[in-house]
Design a protein around this motif. Sequence first.
Motif, PDB file in Angstrom:
ATOM      1  N   TYR A  42       3.103   5.220  -2.968  1.00  0.00           N
ATOM      2  CA  TYR A  42       1.893   4.624  -2.786  1.00  0.00           C
ATOM      3  C   TYR A  42       1.525   3.586  -4.030  1.00  0.00           C
ATOM      4  O   TYR A  42       2.204   3.954  -5.354  1.00  0.00           O
ATOM      5  N   SER A  43       0.839   2.723  -3.672  1.00  0.00           N
ATOM      6  CA  SER A  43       0.205   1.861  -4.695  1.00  0.00           C
ATOM      7  C   SER A  43      -0.849   2.616  -5.409  1.00  0.00           C
ATOM      8  O   SER A  43      -1.578   3.839  -4.806  1.00  0.00           O
ATOM      9  N   LEU A  97      -1.223   5.390   9.033  1.00  0.00           N
ATOM     10  CA  LEU A  97      -1.877   5.203   7.723  1.00  0.00           C
ATOM     11  C   LEU A  97      -3.173   5.990   8.045  1.00  0.00           C
ATOM     12  O   LEU A  97      -4.080   5.242   8.697  1.00  0.00           O
ATOM     13  N   LEU A 144       0.808  -1.252   0.198  1.00  0.00           N
ATOM     14  CA  LEU A 144      -0.029  -0.011  -0.090  1.00  0.00           C
ATOM     15  C   LEU A 144       0.905   1.189  -0.156  1.00  0.00           C
ATOM     16  O   LEU A 144       0.668   2.218  -0.881  1.00  0.00           O
ATOM     17  N   ALA A 145       1.899   1.225   0.804  1.00  0.00           N
ATOM     18  CA  ALA A 145       2.487   2.440   0.944  1.00  0.00           C
ATOM     19  C   ALA A 145       3.941   2.186   1.860  1.00  0.00           C
ATOM     20  O   ALA A 145       3.937   1.465   2.670  1.00  0.00           O
ATOM     21  N   LYS A 189      -3.297   5.525  -3.877  1.00  0.00           N
ATOM     22  CA  LYS A 189      -2.744   7.117  -4.112  1.00  0.00           C
ATOM     23  C   LYS A 189      -3.735   7.816  -4.156  1.00  0.00           C
ATOM     24  O   LYS A 189      -4.915   7.737  -4.787  1.00  0.00           O
ATOM     25  N   THR A 230       7.880   9.221   0.422  1.00  0.00           N
ATOM     26  CA  THR A 230       6.784   8.333   0.542  1.00  0.00           C
ATOM     27  C   THR A 230       6.277   7.776  -0.990  1.00  0.00           C
ATOM     28  O   THR A 230       6.835   8.422  -1.963  1.00  0.00           O
ATOM     29  N   ARG A 246       8.814  -1.909  -2.075  1.00  0.00           N
ATOM     30  CA  ARG A 246       7.401  -2.088  -2.417  1.00  0.00           C
ATOM     31  C   ARG A 246       6.930  -3.409  -2.402  1.00  0.00           C
ATOM     32  O   ARG A 246       5.848  -3.857  -2.949  1.00  0.00           O
ATOM     33  N   THR A 280      -2.656   8.339   3.406  1.00  0.00           N
ATOM     34  CA  THR A 280      -1.439   8.924   3.375  1.00  0.00           C
ATOM     35  C   THR A 280      -0.649   8.196   4.595  1.00  0.00           C
ATOM     36  O   THR A 280      -1.103   8.075   5.704  1.00  0.00           O
ATOM     37  N   ILE A 281       0.683   7.722   4.378  1.00  0.00           N
ATOM     38  CA  ILE A 281       1.507   7.392   5.223  1.00  0.00           C
ATOM     39  C   ILE A 281       2.220   8.447   6.088  1.00  0.00           C
ATOM     40  O   ILE A 281       2.647   9.489   5.416  1.00  0.00           O
TER      41      ILE A 281
END
Length: 122
Positions: free
Chosen positions: A59-60, A80, A47-48, A64, A57, A104, A68-69
């Motif tokens: 994201y997938s 998250l 995910l992130a 996205k 950062t 990832r 937000t991480i």
Amino acid sequence: VQLQASGGGLVQAGGSLRLSCAASGRTFSRYGMGWFRQAPGKEREFLAVINWSGGSTGYSDSVKGRFTISRDNAKNTVYLQMNSLKPEDTAVYYCAASSAGWGRDSSAFDYWGQGTQVTVSS
């Protein structure tokens, strides 16, 4: 590093949740941190990811713009924030730590939390 994820629960579609992952140990800031999820019958999905400082950062595509991480190294915690949740976001969510600092794929992560269930109702 030991990781403890929390914050999951039941939420209606369109709602929000914030997951937390608390890490033990003094070396939290050395690790890149990531979030993954796994739905029943499906493979674990990235995910992130966030680097050690929080300055980078990733994201997938599936999250996205909605998730937000972030991290607070003083609190040894990664977060998250999940907005605009959809029923297809229903899964067990895992946090993970990477000694390589980034990744990832689950193979890049060395330590895993126990998972927290997120259920999104339609």
